[in-house]
Structures are given as C-alpha cells and as structure tokens.
Write a protein that holds these residues in place. Structure first.
Motif, PDB file in Angstrom:
ATOM      1  N   PHE A  29       0.855  -1.188   0.000  1.00  0.00           N
ATOM      2  CA  PHE A  29       0.000   0.000   0.000  1.00  0.00           C
ATOM      3  C   PHE A  29       0.889   1.236   0.000  1.00  0.00           C
ATOM      4  O   PHE A  29       1.893   1.296   0.710  1.00  0.00           O
ATOM      5  CB  PHE A  29      -0.866   0.044   1.266  1.00  0.00           C
ATOM      6  CG  PHE A  29      -1.873  -1.061   1.396  1.00  0.00           C
ATOM      7  CD1 PHE A  29      -3.196  -0.864   1.029  1.00  0.00           C
ATOM      8  CD2 PHE A  29      -1.507  -2.297   1.912  1.00  0.00           C
ATOM      9  CE1 PHE A  29      -4.138  -1.885   1.159  1.00  0.00           C
ATOM     10  CE2 PHE A  29      -2.428  -3.318   2.055  1.00  0.00           C
ATOM     11  CZ  PHE A  29      -3.750  -3.113   1.680  1.00  0.00           C
ATOM     12  N   TYR A  30       0.475   2.251  -0.764  1.00  0.00           N
ATOM     13  CA  TYR A  30       1.145   3.552  -0.683  1.00  0.00           C
ATOM     14  C   TYR A  30       0.155   4.646  -1.036  1.00  0.00           C
ATOM     15  O   TYR A  30      -0.308   4.736  -2.181  1.00  0.00           O
ATOM     16  CB  TYR A  30       2.368   3.619  -1.612  1.00  0.00           C
ATOM     17  CG  TYR A  30       3.041   4.979  -1.555  1.00  0.00           C
ATOM     18  CD1 TYR A  30       3.809   5.345  -0.448  1.00  0.00           C
ATOM     19  CD2 TYR A  30       2.878   5.898  -2.578  1.00  0.00           C
ATOM     20  CE1 TYR A  30       4.399   6.592  -0.375  1.00  0.00           C
ATOM     21  CE2 TYR A  30       3.462   7.154  -2.514  1.00  0.00           C
ATOM     22  CZ  TYR A  30       4.221   7.499  -1.410  1.00  0.00           C
ATOM     23  OH  TYR A  30       4.793   8.736  -1.327  1.00  0.00           O
ATOM     24  N   ASN A  31      -0.200   5.456  -0.071  1.00  0.00           N
ATOM     25  CA  ASN A  31      -1.082   6.608  -0.296  1.00  0.00           C
ATOM     26  C   ASN A  31      -2.352   6.222  -1.053  1.00  0.00           C
ATOM     27  O   ASN A  31      -2.718   6.856  -2.048  1.00  0.00           O
ATOM     28  CB  ASN A  31      -0.347   7.714  -1.057  1.00  0.00           C
ATOM     29  CG  ASN A  31       0.669   8.430  -0.183  1.00  0.00           C
ATOM     30  OD1 ASN A  31       0.810   8.142   1.006  1.00  0.00           O
ATOM     31  ND2 ASN A  31       1.390   9.374  -0.770  1.00  0.00           N
ATOM     32  N   VAL A  32      -3.035   5.198  -0.576  1.00  0.00           N
ATOM     33  CA  VAL A  32      -4.249   4.726  -1.242  1.00  0.00           C
ATOM     34  C   VAL A  32      -5.440   4.763  -0.280  1.00  0.00           C
ATOM     35  O   VAL A  32      -6.266   3.855  -0.261  1.00  0.00           O
ATOM     36  CB  VAL A  32      -4.064   3.301  -1.821  1.00  0.00           C
ATOM     37  CG1 VAL A  32      -3.172   3.331  -3.045  1.00  0.00           C
ATOM     38  CG2 VAL A  32      -3.494   2.348  -0.773  1.00  0.00           C
ATOM     39  N   GLN A  33      -5.535   5.827   0.502  1.00  0.00           N
ATOM     40  CA  GLN A  33      -6.601   5.899   1.492  1.00  0.00           C
ATOM     41  C   GLN A  33      -7.999   5.828   0.867  1.00  0.00           C
ATOM     42  O   GLN A  33      -8.943   5.359   1.503  1.00  0.00           O
ATOM     43  CB  GLN A  33      -6.467   7.187   2.314  1.00  0.00           C
ATOM     44  CG  GLN A  33      -6.627   8.471   1.505  1.00  0.00           C
ATOM     45  CD  GLN A  33      -6.498   9.722   2.356  1.00  0.00           C
ATOM     46  OE1 GLN A  33      -5.931   9.681   3.444  1.00  0.00           O
ATOM     47  NE2 GLN A  33      -7.036  10.836   1.860  1.00  0.00           N
ATOM     48  N   SER A  34      -8.129   6.269  -0.390  1.00  0.00           N
ATOM     49  CA  SER A  34      -9.435   6.243  -1.042  1.00  0.00           C
ATOM     50  C   SER A  34      -9.839   4.837  -1.473  1.00  0.00           C
ATOM     51  O   SER A  34     -11.029   4.555  -1.639  1.00  0.00           O
ATOM     52  CB  SER A  34      -9.437   7.159  -2.272  1.00  0.00           C
ATOM     53  OG  SER A  34      -9.197   8.501  -1.907  1.00  0.00           O
ATOM     54  N   TYR A  35      -8.849   3.969  -1.672  1.00  0.00           N
ATOM     55  CA  TYR A  35      -9.124   2.641  -2.225  1.00  0.00           C
ATOM     56  C   TYR A  35      -8.881   1.511  -1.227  1.00  0.00           C
ATOM     57  O   TYR A  35      -9.457   0.428  -1.372  1.00  0.00           O
ATOM     58  CB  TYR A  35      -8.259   2.400  -3.461  1.00  0.00           C
ATOM     59  CG  TYR A  35      -8.376   3.490  -4.495  1.00  0.00           C
ATOM     60  CD1 TYR A  35      -9.566   3.691  -5.180  1.00  0.00           C
ATOM     61  CD2 TYR A  35      -7.307   4.335  -4.785  1.00  0.00           C
ATOM     62  CE1 TYR A  35      -9.690   4.693  -6.127  1.00  0.00           C
ATOM     63  CE2 TYR A  35      -7.421   5.344  -5.725  1.00  0.00           C
ATOM     64  CZ  TYR A  35      -8.610   5.520  -6.400  1.00  0.00           C
ATOM     65  OH  TYR A  35      -8.730   6.512  -7.330  1.00  0.00           O
ATOM     66  N   ALA A  36      -8.027   1.735  -0.255  1.00  0.00           N
ATOM     67  CA  ALA A  36      -7.655   0.668   0.682  1.00  0.00           C
ATOM     68  C   ALA A  36      -8.854   0.035   1.383  1.00  0.00           C
ATOM     69  O   ALA A  36      -8.886  -1.189   1.554  1.00  0.00           O
ATOM     70  CB  ALA A  36      -6.644   1.187   1.692  1.00  0.00           C
ATOM     71  N   PRO A  37      -9.872   0.804   1.831  1.00  0.00           N
ATOM     72  CA  PRO A  37     -11.007   0.147   2.507  1.00  0.00           C
ATOM     73  C   PRO A  37     -11.700  -0.898   1.639  1.00  0.00           C
ATOM     74  O   PRO A  37     -12.055  -1.980   2.126  1.00  0.00           O
ATOM     75  CB  PRO A  37     -11.934   1.328   2.831  1.00  0.00           C
ATOM     76  CG  PRO A  37     -11.011   2.500   2.982  1.00  0.00           C
ATOM     77  CD  PRO A  37      -9.961   2.279   1.925  1.00  0.00           C
TER      78      PRO A  37
END
Length: 382
Positions: free
Chosen positions: A10-18
């Motif tokens: 993961f890298y800077n994917v707060q919009s997609y990680a959930p």
C-alpha cells in the motif's frame, strides 16, 4: 500451518484501501495469511491498515509492516516475500479488489493441477467500464513447460502478461529464489520477474478463473503523471536481455526479448505523457539501449515490425553520440530490507506493470512521488 500468503503493498491509497481490505476479508480463512506492507504512506493509509489488523484477527492471520522510507513496489513486495510462511503465495495491489471466495478457487486450481505456478485472467476497471483481460496462452487447465510458453517472438505470450497478482505460486519457487523482484525498480518490475519464472520454473498452467479487479486510470498513477520513474523500464529490460543472453536457449529466446523491448520503447516515445526534459532523457536512454543490443538481432526485430515503428526506431538507432552505459540492470533479485509491464490482454500486445497503485511497457503507474507505483500497462502492439 499457513496455506496461502497474500502480499499486499500500500502507498497513499486511502481512497481505495477500505474496498481492498473488505474484499480480502471476504476471502479470509484461518489458514490464510495477509501481509499488509505500508510503503511509508503519507496519507491515512497507515491508520486504515492498523484498524484492519485488529478487525481481521478473528478470520485470518495478519502481518502488518511499515517501511520507514518509501522503496517502491518491488521493494515492498520483497518485504512481504521475506515474511511469507504459506505453502502458496500470491499478490494483490493496494487499490485493487477481489471477488468473494476467489482465493479458495485459486488455491483449488493449483492444488488440482499440482504445478509450480498458475496464471489467471482478470478484469480491468476504468471508472464504470469493465474489460476482460485474458492470459495470452491458448491452452487452459493443462500443465505445461513454462519455457515453451515464451515464444513465438511476433505474438503476445505469457511473458507479456506480467501481472504478478494474476496467479498463484508454490512456495518452492520462493525457496529457490525465483519470486523476489529486482529491488528498487519503480516500474516494469514484473518484467524480469516473469521472464525468470518462465525460464527457470518447471511447470505452469493458465486457467480461465476470474476474481481480481484491476483498477486503471488512477489520477496519481505514473501513467498519468509522466514521471521520470517510468524510465526504469529501460533498466528492467536491460536485465531481461542480460539474463536471457546467459540462458542455454539464448539464440531462440533473445529475439522475443529484443522485439518486446523495441515495442515498449516505441510506445513510450509516442505516448506524449512526458515532460520535455523527461522526454529528452527518454530519447537519449532509448538510443543508448538500442546501441547495446546485438546488431543482427535488433535488425531482425525491426524488420518484423510495422513500418512506422520500425522507421522510428531506426532513426533513433542512428542518433549521433556514443552508447551510454547500461542503466544498471541489477543482476541480483534483491530481497528488500524495509517493511510491477503488465502486459497483453490476449491480443497481440506488449505492455508492462507495477503496483502500489500502477506499472510499464505500456507504462508505470506509481502513486505520488516515490510511490510503489503500479504499472498500469497500456497495451502496446507487438
């Protein structure tokens, strides 16, 4: 005993990680291990992964690792491989997602076929559009020699479908040193990796299983940015050429590697996505790369291509100046110390891939400066 290790950078994917994590939970099993590698994210991704670690405790084993410094997709995957304890290994990118129960089916495939690795189809997702991408290998569900699937040189084959997450791999490949990526490659990291697998593994199969949803068109990806990190495709393909030249079947395999390299260079030269200074560097590095290739094999490769691309590359080949030194194809596999391009869709195309969010023949796609990148390979005609 852990049956399956799933490595997810993961890298800077707060919009997609959930969404990625919800799909992992829908694939969880007590003997599955999810290795979540945060490659020094600067947004809320670390907090999301910390919550997930607690939420997953009742359904699967979770290993969460955070890099102190960003290393890129290849390094993040290597970190996960170093932690993996499963009998089988697979990958997922931190902004993609899975169909419920997909890993159960994937595991059943490789256990039934009893081979070193299995390659699968996937679904490419751009906004609301969905496109089936098939492994460019005709025979399905049949165990074969991976080396025999590299050729022919003039068509897309399994080595042009470099997505690491589109498959599952027996642990013996990890123990034999075949699953690690070249440390530090920011794009096209899957290319040397898939070529090595096909040259050195003993058995593989392609299956028509669908379950990975591959997100394309992410605004922060390298494919959209035109970042200098995309030029790592030259280092990646220099490594492919160098290692294939040492192979016992180099005479048969090198024409394929060289033709693919040429197709990808041509694609990048005409992509129009690079800033002027990066475009100049691309032309200089590409000219030097062509001068490093065996002249006779390069001429044969250009003769087999369409006239437009062949003319473009011949002009570049004649570019004045001395051949620049190689960009340093790392000769080791690299094992990473902290915490892909993808290609073809069954059509005659050559592309590349990387992750964190995207990757390379088509193009690399890393998220934000220094991100693991996710080669979102655009298709490149062979």
């Amino acid at each position: 005993m852990v049956k399956l290790s799933v490595i997810v950078p993961f890298y800077n994917v707060q919009s997609y990680a959930p969404e990625t994590l919800r799909s992992l939970r829908a694939n969880a099993r007590q003997d599955f291990e999810f290795i979540l590698v945060d490659d020094a994210s600067k947004d809320e991704t670390p907090e999301i992964l910390e919550r997930a670690e607690n939420d997953f405790q009742d359904v699967a084993q979770v290993v969460r690792v955070r890099h102190a410094r960003n290393g890129g997709l290849a390094t993040a995957r290597n970190t996960g491989l170093d932690r993996a304890s499963g009998e089988y290994v697979t990958f997922l990118d931190g902004d993609d997602w899975l169909a419920p129960g997909y890993y159960e089916q994937l595991l059943a495939c490789i256990e039934r076929l009893d081979c070193d690795f299995v390659r699968t189809d996937h679904v490419q997702c751009t906004a609301r559009s969905r496109t089936l991408a098939r492994v460019p290998h005709g025979r399905r569900g049949v165990v074969e020699d991976p080396r025999a699937a590299i050729l022919p040189a003039t068509r897309s084959t399994s080595v042009d479908y470099a997505y690491a997450w589109a498959g599952i791999y027996h642990r013996r490949l990890l123990d034999e040193g075949l699953l690690h990526f070249t440390d530090g490659l920011r794009t096209a990291e899957d290319r040397p990796w898939i070529w090595r697998l096909h040259r050195e593994a003993r058995s593989f199969a392609a299956v028509g299983l669908l379950g990975v949803f591959y997100r394309r068109g992410v605004a922060s990806s390298l494919t959209q940015i035109g970042d200098v990190r995309q030029l790592d495709f030259i280092r990646a393909f220099d490594q492919v050429i160098e290692e294939t030249a040492r192979d016992r079947d180099a005479q048969q395999l090198l024409p394929k590697a060289i033709r693919t390299y040429c197709a990808i260079i041509s694609h990048h030269l005409t992509s129009g996505r690079f800033e002027p200074q990066v475009a100049r560097k691309l032309r200089a590095m590409s000219a030097a790369a062509l001068k490093r290739l065996p002249a006779d094999l390069l001429s044969e490769a250009l003769d087999s291509m369409d006239s437009e691309r062949a003319s473009r590359l011949r002009r570049l080949r004649r570019r004045p100046g001395q051949p620049a030194p190689a960009t340093g194809p790392a000769s080791g596999t690299g094992t990473g110390t902290g915490t892909g391009t993808g290609t073809g869709t069954g059509t005659e195309s050559d592309t590349t891939s990387s992750s964190g969010t995207e990757g390379a023949t088509g193009t690399p796609d890393g998220t934000a400066p220094g991100g693991p990148g996710k080669d979102r390979g655009t298709e490149v005609a062979a």
